[in-house]
Every structure is written in C-alpha cells, then in structure tokens.
Design an enzyme around this catalytic site. Structure first.
Site, mmCIF file in Angstrom:
data_model
loop_
_atom_site.group_PDB
_atom_site.id
_atom_site.type_symbol
_atom_site.label_atom_id
_atom_site.label_comp_id
_atom_site.label_asym_id
_atom_site.label_seq_id
_atom_site.Cartn_x
_atom_site.Cartn_y
_atom_site.Cartn_z
ATOM 1 C CG HIS A 176 -5.979 13.147 -2.362
ATOM 2 N ND1 HIS A 176 -6.020 12.250 -3.400
ATOM 3 C CD2 HIS A 176 -6.286 12.433 -1.246
ATOM 4 C CE1 HIS A 176 -6.328 11.057 -2.940
ATOM 5 N NE2 HIS A 176 -6.498 11.136 -1.638
ATOM 6 C CE1 TYR A 235 -3.699 2.504 0.431
ATOM 7 C CE2 TYR A 235 -2.308 3.467 2.139
ATOM 8 C CZ TYR A 235 -3.403 3.546 1.290
ATOM 9 O OH TYR A 235 -4.185 4.666 1.287
ATOM 10 C CD GLU A 265 -9.727 7.150 3.795
ATOM 11 O OE1 GLU A 265 -10.160 8.324 3.847
ATOM 12 O OE2 GLU A 265 -8.787 6.802 3.052
ATOM 13 C CE1 TYR A 308 -20.026 32.943 44.075
ATOM 14 C CE2 TYR A 308 -20.999 31.634 42.329
ATOM 15 C CZ TYR A 308 -20.863 31.917 43.670
ATOM 16 O OH TYR A 308 -21.549 31.172 44.593
ATOM 17 N NE ARG A 327 -16.841 35.358 46.290
ATOM 18 C CZ ARG A 327 -17.969 34.764 46.696
ATOM 19 N NH1 ARG A 327 -17.925 33.585 47.286
ATOM 20 N NH2 ARG A 327 -19.125 35.341 46.502
ATOM 21 C CG PHE A 383 -3.842 8.383 9.003
ATOM 22 C CD1 PHE A 383 -5.184 8.394 9.328
ATOM 23 C CD2 PHE A 383 -3.299 7.204 8.514
ATOM 24 C CE1 PHE A 383 -5.983 7.282 9.165
ATOM 25 C CE2 PHE A 383 -4.088 6.077 8.335
ATOM 26 C CZ PHE A 383 -5.441 6.122 8.669
#
Length: 522
Positions: A82, A52, A424, A278, A281, A338
């Site tokens: 891509h 691969y 995927e 708050y 504080r 990945f």
C-alpha cells in the site's frame, strides 16, 4: 508543552505538535485500554475463525483465508503493497500532524494494536523521526491508505525518514529514536494504515490557519475601509442584531474594535456619499459567512480527531450485536468509519468560502488602486509619479491570479473512482480535499497580504494629523515593520512574501489583538 494522546485531541494540540515541537505522552489509563484491546484480538486469533483484517485477504481478496503461519507476512505485505504514493513529499509539519493523529487514534483502544506500536509512534514524534510520505495516493476510503502505509513502513524498519534534517533508511531512523523495527502482529498492519488521519491532521491545521486568517482579513478590510474613506456604520450592532448569524456578529464586532477612536473615520462621517461599494459595505456579511463555514469544519474535525476510524473495530463482546465475529470476550466488527465524507464535504465547503474571502479582498484592492473608482485623495495605482511609475498596479493582477487559482481547486469531495475490483465502489477523496483546502488558504493569505500592502500604502495619502483606530494603527505599524512605503517603483514579490509570513506566523494578528480592549471577537 506536552500533549496527552488517547484522551482528547484538539486542532490546537495537533498544531502544537506539528509546529511548536510539543511532545506526546501516553497516560497509564490509556495504556490499560490499549492492552485490553490487544487481548481481545489475541482471543479472536486463538479461536481461528475467519475474521477480516486478522486472517483474511483485503479488499476484493477478503474471501482468501490466510494460514496462521502466514499472518505476520500478511500484515507486512499489506504495508509494503500500500506504500504506493506519488507526488511531492509532505512537509515536516504535515508529517508530524499525521504522526500524532495516527498515534491518538490507535490509543483510543478500538484497533487492537500492542503497546509497543503506540510507544514506537510516540518515540518518533518526540525524537523527530519523520517518515517520508508522498502527498497523493489516498482516496479517503478505506481511509488514507497509501500515506499511512508510507508512515507504517518506518515502524518495520523499511521506507525512509528524516531525522535532524538527514534522510535515513527506516531502520537507521528508528535507531535514532532508540527503537527497534517492529514485527507486526495480527491486525496491526491494517490498523496502522486504515483511518482518516492524513485528512484529519491536515484539516486540523487548516482550521487553526483559517481562524487566524479571518481575524487578519477583518483587520485588512477595516484598514481599507478607513484609508479609503468608507464608513464603519455597516458594522453596527443594530444591523447585525436583526440578522443574527454568529459569524456576521463576530466580524462586525472586530471592525468596530479595530477602528475605535479612528479620527480618519470620524473625519468624513457626515460626507455626502450614501453607500459604499459591496466589498466594503458587506464585509461583515461575507467574512461572517466564511467564519460560519470554518466553524462547521472545526466541529467535524474535533469529532474526527477523537474517533475510531479503523476497520474492523475491536469491541468488548457485550457491547455489539451477536452477528459480529466474536469470542466470549471480544467482537470484531467491520464497518465504514474510515470513509472521509464527513470531512471531505466540510473541507470543500470551507475552501470555497475562503475563496470568497480572497475574492472580496481582491475587490477591495481594486478600489484602492483603480483610478476609475478610488477616492480622490489617492493617486492612480498609488504611484508616486503616475504614468512614469506603475505603483502597485500589478499587485492587483497577482491577487486576481491567486483568486482564480483558488477557484480552480473545485470540490474533490464529490468525485468518485471505484477501486479494488468494485468492492470499494464509493470513495471520498477527503485527503485531496484537505490538500486543496490548505492550498486555498495559502493563496488567500497572499491575497490578504496584497490588500495590506495596498492599504498601508494608501494610508500614506491620508492627512497625517488624523489618527488611525487603535487596531488599524497597530496593523499599519505591523506592515511597516517589514515593508517600507514606496519611493518609486520596485519589485513587490518580496514585500508580499514578508507580509504573508507575518500572517502565517500569527505575529501580525497577535500584535493587533494586544491593542484591542477584548482582543478579537470570538
């Protein structure tokens, strides 16, 4: 400054390359490692087994075997197909972060690229060749494919890049760096696009920015507490010591350092108010929790920057189990390094924590402006002539809007959309998490800028015979360097921009730190 790649990369190194024009160099020991990794790939190619990333298709097409004569086309076509990103183009500093993290990952010696590949990337960094990369397209598994493909296009003389502000075709941009387009060898196309480098590069910048913002937020809260006639006793060592979260201790120490020698604080130490709200504080507890979240992100980013996130990875045959595709000297191992989950989840966590930092800052703004809760020495909305003038009223509206925008970014790291025909089937959305985290930081920075605008204006209502603390005085002066006190209503957007720019550049933090005996706590 020069950063050595292939050794140890820090978030500060990434920021130096991205923002300060730091150059990169490749040590000879790293070059030897890159050459050895390439030799292992060559031995696998010669063996001609199906492996691969070298002689098969990709994703769902993994079962397609590619003839040796077509291996170069396989790698080039992978990069071209891509490069399908969309959205706004990444900014200059983001592209430089992507370049240096991609170069460093390949230089670790587990991806099997030739020395000419890392040399070309180094030349692009050093000569300012910045590929045009679109923001959206990565799913964070298999890494940041689409953005990295846009970067890789330039290496083969395609795509576009900017050089000295001029947009050029890829081949012309390379020539500006005195490099020729590469013809990709087996495995190199996949090595260039498979990895988490967009996520890691943006996350590195986010860590550096968040840590700087936290110091300024502590300072802003200290100034608000001071001019709002609050108490700093809540930042005492005693309180922090019996609940010893690290971040709490740091933020509490910062408030004490910033307000040291403050006559304003001393002037009302024995007042009859029992407790502050708050947002004053609990500053050490909340800011401290944000610090701890950012520290958790830093830990992951430092690991990721120095990790091999390619697939498949190239090892010496003696280091892996026999079931991997291998020759006598090399093993090619497919895995999932990945996958961006280790960064995605911590980016989301940190972004949500920074949102809370902004939310508390906005509440302190309200306490300075709101006539129903502000101290009696302050004018409603800090307006000179209340009613006729609105003063800083709408600055709090803007802060509220920015906090709402931070909350809307959500947690993309828990989303999933299966792709590649189901091969995927679980992705991380880590790049989206990184982009959102940086957007949250920008909005939070502007909320803190609004708090500084308001607290500096509130200081004008304090008896001028009383001195600020050593740090809060420097902070007030730093704001006044770029923003004048109100002398009537005016547009406030430029004021907020100016203060935010001083925070972003680090100038304001550095100015304040220089006045503190030991700087900001760490």
């Amino acid at each position: 400054m020069t950063v050595q790649v292939g050794t140890e990369l820090t978030p500060e190194d990434v920021a130096a390359v991205a923002r300060e024009e730091a150059t990169v160099e490749i040590p000879e020991t790293v070059r030897e490692r890159v050459r050895a990794s390439r030799e292992r790939v060559s031995s696998v190619v010669e063996q001609d087994d199906a492996v691969y990333g070298i002689n098969t298709g990709f994703g769902e097409l993994v079962t397609e075997r590619i003839p040796r004569d077509d291996l170069a086309d396989l790698q080039h076509n992978l990069v071209r197909s891509h490069a399908s990103g969309q959205g706004e183009e990444l900014g200059r500093e983001e592209v430089r972060a992507l370049l240096v993290t991609r170069l460093h990952a390949l230089a670790l010696g587990y991806s099997g690229v030739r020395e000419s590949v890392v040399d070309t990337l180094a030349a692009m960094v050093n000569r300012g060749v910045h590929p045009v990369v679109r923001t959206h397209g990565s799913l964070g598994a298999s890494g940041d494919l689409a953005p990295l493909a846009h970067l890789a296009l330039v290496l083969i003389g395609e795509g576009e890049a900017t050089v000295d502000g001029e947009r050029l075709a890829g081949e012309a941009a390379l020539r500006a760096a005195e490099r020729e387009p590469l013809s990709l060898a087996p495995k190199e196309g996949l090595a260039l696009i498979n990895g988490t480098q967009l996520t890691a590069g943006l996350a590195a910048l986010a860590v550096v920015d968040a840590e700087g913002l936290l110091d300024v937020a502590d300072a802003a809260g200290a100034l608000t507490t001071e001019v709002g006639m609050g108490t700093t006793v809540t930042s005492s060592e005693a309180i922090a010591g019996v609940r010893p979260h690290e971040g709490h201790g740091v933020s509490a120490a910062n408030v004490r350092r910033l307000t040291a020698d403050s006559e304003i604080v001393e002037s009302h130490r024995n007042c009859d108010r029992v407790q502050d709200a708050y947002s004053l504080r609990c500053l050490p507890q909340v800011h401290g929790a944000v610090r701890d979240a950012v520290a958790h992100l830093r830990e992951a980013v430092e690991t990721e920057l120095n990790s091999a996130t390619d697939n498949p990875l190239i090892f010496d045959a003696d280091t892996v189990e026999s079931r991997a595709s291998q020759t006598e000297s090399a093993a090619v191992v497919s895995g999932g390094n990945f996958h961006g989950a280790p960064l995605a989840h911590r980016l989301d966590y940190a972004a949500n924590a920074v949102t809370d930092l902004a939310a508390m800052s906005e509440r302190r703004v309200d306490r300075l402006l709101n006539p129903n809760v502000q101290e009696s020495h302050l004018s409603p909305f800090l307006a000179g002539e209340s009613g006729v003038e609105s003063g800083l009223m709408i600055a709090q509206y803007t802060a509220a809007s920015l906090v709402s925008d931070c909350r809307a970014h959500g947690s993309p790291g828990v989303d999933n959309v299966p792709v590649s025909g189901g091969q995927e089937d679980h992705v991380s959305m880590s790049a989206t998490s990184a982009v959102h985290a940086r957007q949250v930081l920008e909005q939070a920075r502007r909320v803190v800028a609004i708090e500084l605008l308001c607290s500096a204006e509130a200081a004008e209502y304090v008896d001028d015979s009383l001195a600020h603390g050593v740090g809060t005085a420097a902070l007030y002066d730093g704001v006044r360097d770029v923003v004048d006190p109100l002398d009537g209503d005016r547009s406030l957007d430029g004021d907020i921009d100016a203060i935010a720019a001083r925070i972003r550049s680090g100038d304001l933090r550095d100015r304040v730190a220089a006045t503190l005996d030991d700087g900001f706590a760490d």
